[in-house]
Design an enzyme around this catalytic site. Structure first.
Site, short mmCIF file in Angstrom:
data_model
loop_
_atom_site.label_atom_id
_atom_site.label_comp_id
_atom_site.label_asym_id
_atom_site.label_seq_id
_atom_site.Cartn_x
_atom_site.Cartn_y
_atom_site.Cartn_z
N SER A 1 -0.82 59.32 70.76
CA SER A 1 -0.08 58.73 69.66
C SER A 1 0.00 59.67 68.44
O SER A 1 0.63 60.71 68.50
CB SER A 1 -0.71 57.38 69.29
N ASP B 1 6.18 72.63 68.56
CA ASP B 1 7.63 72.79 68.57
C ASP B 1 8.13 73.67 67.44
O ASP B 1 9.15 74.36 67.58
CB ASP B 1 8.31 71.42 68.48
N LYS C 1 1.28 58.68 74.72
CA LYS C 1 1.56 57.38 74.09
C LYS C 1 2.58 57.63 72.99
O LYS C 1 2.23 58.02 71.89
CB LYS C 1 0.26 56.78 73.54
#
Length: 525
Positions: free
Chosen positions: A289, A300, A314
Site C-alpha cells: 500500500s 519510476d 495492495k
C-alpha cells in the site's frame, strides 16, 4: 386445540404475505427496497428473536465479501483497534511491556510519560490494577490492555512487585496521551550514510521522518537507506509527504482512478530536503500500500534504487464511511497507479478472499522468494521509467531493481519454530530481568555494549532446553550449527533493545541482514 393452532399459523402466514405485497405496491422493487423488505420480514416474523443490529452488520459484511479483498466492515471496537496505531497517540499509562509467566513485565517506560513520572521502572512487574489481580490469573492480554488504558486525566492504582524490594509497591498513575511512533529506527549505518526504517505510515510519520532526517544530516548524512520491509502501509498523504522529500517540483508521486472517481494526481512541490544524494529503498513481500506508493515513485522517477523482493501488491484505494455508532465501512473506490502508469494491485477474483490470502504462500511454493528466475512477467506488463527509460513491470506489487533472495541457510526451520513459540523472546526477557542492573553498570554506552557484549552460553543452553521440552529440536547437528550464529545476534539485539531502544536493536540486526548489506553495496558503487 389442533384446529386453532392451524388457523393461527395460517393467519400469521397471511399477515406476512400481505405485508410483503404492501411493500411491493409502494414502489417498483428496486434492489434497495428488496433489501429493506428482507430485513423487515426477518425482524418482525422470523420464528426466533433476532439481534437487528447484528443482522444488518452481517448483511453488510456479506455484500462486501463479494467485492474485492480490501472492502471491509468493522465494528466500533474493531475500527478503534485498526485506526489507533495510525492516529499518532492513545491514552494510557505509558509503558512497553510483555507477559512473562502470566505476569506483566515492564520493558521500558515512555520518556516523560505517566509511569516514568511516578517512578515506575523497567523490570517492574504490574500484578494488580485498581486492586484487581492481573498476575497469576491467566488474564487475556487484550483484557490487561483494556484495564491499563483509559481517558486522559483518569487515575489508575497499580500494584507493583520490584526485584530486591519486599512486599508490593503501590503507584497512582494519571493516564495521559501516549505518542505512537511509526518510525522504528534512525541512525548512521555507515559514514555519510543514514538509515531510516518506517514501520507504518500514520498521522505522525512525516513529522517523525523529517525529525530523523534533520538528526542524520547533522551527523553528516549524504546518502540514505530507506527501509520499508514489512511496512503494511497506512495513510496515503503520509506516503506522499515522504516521497515529496526526494522528488523534483511537479514530479508525479502517484495517481488514483476508479469507475466513479476521476483521476486524482499527487505531485511533488520541489521543496524536499533529500533532493540530492543517493537513496536505496528496501522492500519485501510484506511491504504494501503506502509503502509501495513511495517505492514506486522513487523507482519510476529514477530517483533511487529498490532492493529486496517483490512487494505485496495492495493498490486499492478505500474510502472510509463512518457510522454514528463508531463502526465503519472501508469501500474500495479506485486503484493506485505509479508515475509510469503501473497498477500496484495484484490480480484477484471478486469474492475469493481465500485464494487472495494464499497468494504469498504460492510465491513461496513456486520459488519466487528464493530466485528471481522464478518470476515471469508478460510483455504486456512492461513499463518504462520516466527519465532513464529502464524497464519495470506491472501486474501487482513493485519488483525491485536488485533482487535479494530469502536466505534459507540463515533462517532455519529450527530457528523459525523457536521464534514462533516465543522461546527466544521469553528467554531474553528473563535474562534481562535477572541481569538488568549488572548490565547497566557494566555497559555505560551502547557502543561499549556492542563492542564487548557476548551472549552467555547459559542463555543458549536454556533456549535449547526449553525447545526440547516443547518438542522443538534441530533435525541434525548441521541445522543446529547453522542456527546458532543468527540466534546469538538476535539475542544480543534483544538485550540492546531492552536496555536502550529500537535504534540499537536494528544497528545489531542489520549487520547480518542480507537486504541491508546489498543496499550498502549498491550505494558504494
Amino acid at each position: 386445540m389442533k384446529k386453532q393452532h392451524i388457523l393461527t399459523l395460517f393467519f400469521a402466514f397471511a399477515v406476512v404475505s400481505v405485508s410483503a405485497q404492501q411493500y411491493q405496491r409502494q414502489s417498483d422493487e428496486t434492489p434497495l427496497i428488496k433489501l429493506q423488505i428482507a430485513e423487515a420480514m426477518i425482524k418482525n416474523n422470523y420464528v426466533d428473536s433476532v439481534n437487528e443490529s447484528k443482522l444488518v452488520e452481517d448483511g453488510i459484511r456479506g455484500m462486501l465479501e463479494k467485492l474485492d479483498p480490501h472492502s471491509t466492515y468493522t465494528t466500533a471496537k474493531e475500527t478503534k483497534a485498526l485506526t489507533e496505531p495510525l492516529e499518532g497517540s492513545f491514552e494510557g499509562i505509558g509503558v512497553q511491556f510483555n507477559i512473562v509467566q502470566d505476569t506483566l513485565l515492564v520493558i521500558q517506560t515512555i520518556t516523560n510519560g505517566p509511569s516514568e513520572k511516578v517512578g515506575i521502572l523497567p523490570g517492574d512487574r504490574i500484578v494488580s490494577v485498581n486492586d484487581t489481580a492481573i498476575a497469576g490469573v491467566k488474564m487475556d492480554r487484550n483484557e490487561v490492555v483494556r484495564r491499563l488504558r483509559g481517558p486522559k486525566g483518569t487515575q489508575v492504582r497499580l500494584g507493583i512487585v520490584r526485584r530486591g524490594i519486599p512486599g508490593k509497591l503501590v503507584f497512582i498513575v494519571t493516564r495521559d496521551k501516549i505518542p505512537v511512533k511509526t518510525i522504528d529506527a534512525v541512525y548512521m549505518i555507515r559514514p555519510n550514510v543514514g538509515y531510516i526504517r518506517i514501520g507504518s505510515f500514520g498521522a505522525t510519520t512525516y513529522q517523525e521522518f523529517m525529525e530523523g532526517v534533520a538528526r542524520l544530516k547533522k551527523q553528516g548524512m549524504q546518502d540514505l537507506v530507506l527501509d520499508l520491509q514489512d511496512n503494511g502501509g497506512g495513510y496515503l498523504m503520509a506516503a506522499v509527504g515522504v516521497a515529496n522529500e526526494f522528488l523534483k517540483r511537479n514530479d508525479l508521486v502517484v495517481y488514483t482512478q476508479g469507475r466513479a472517481s476521476k483521476r486524482d494526481e499527487f505531485r511533488a512541490n520541489g521543496n524536499g530536503r533529500l533532493l540530492d544524494g543517493k537513496v536505496v529503498v528496501l522492500v519485501n513481500e510484506f511491504s504494501a500500500s503506502a509503502a509501495e506508493i513511495v517505492t514506486g515513485a522513487i523507482q519510476d522517477q529514477d530517483r533511487g534504487s529498490v532492493v529486496g523482493r517483490r512487494t505485496f501488491g495492495k493498490g486499492l484505494v478505500q474510502r472510509p464511511i463512518p457510522f454514528r455508532d463508531g463502526s465503519m465501512i472501508r469501500l474500495t473506490i479506485a486503484h493506485y497507479y505509479t508515475p509510469s502508469g503501473r497498477c500496484i494491485q495484484k490480480p484477484y477474483q471478486k469474492g475469493d478472499i481465500e485464494s487472495y490470502e494464499r497468494e504469498l504462500d504460492n510465491r513461496y511454493k513456486r520459488g519466487e522468494l528464493y530466485s528471481a528466475d522464478s518470476i515471469h512477467f508478460a510483455d504486456s506488463l512492461k513499463y518504462q521509467t520516466l527519465r532513464q527509460h529502464r524497464t519495470v513491470y506491472g501486474g501487482g506489487g513493485i519488483m525491485p531493481d536488485y533482487f535479494v533472495p530469502l536466505d534459507t541457510l540463515q533462517f532455519t526451520r529450527f530457528h523459525r519454530m523457536l521464534n514462533a513459540k516465543s522461546i527466544i523472546i521469553n528467554a531474553n526477557l528473563r535474562y534481562v530481568d535477572n541481569n538488568r542492573k549488572t548490565l547497566k553498570n557494566r555497559y555505560k554506552t551502547f557502543d561499549d555494549f556492542n563492542t564487548r557484549f557476548t551472549v552467555p552460553l547459559s542463555q543458549i543452553d536454556a533456549i535449547l532446553k526449553e525447545g526440547e521440552a516443547q518438542q522443538i529440536k534441530p533435525k541434525d547437528q548441521v541445522e543446529l550449527k547453522r542456527t546458532l550464529p543468527l540466534l546469538r545476534i538476535q539475542l544480543k539485539a534483544l538485550v540492546a533493545r531492552d536496555l536502550w531502544d529500537m535504534d540499537e536493536y536494528f544497528q545489531i540486526m542489520n549487520e547480518t541482514n542480507h537486504v541491508v548489506r546489498k543496499a550498502l553495496e549498491v550505494l558504494s558503487h
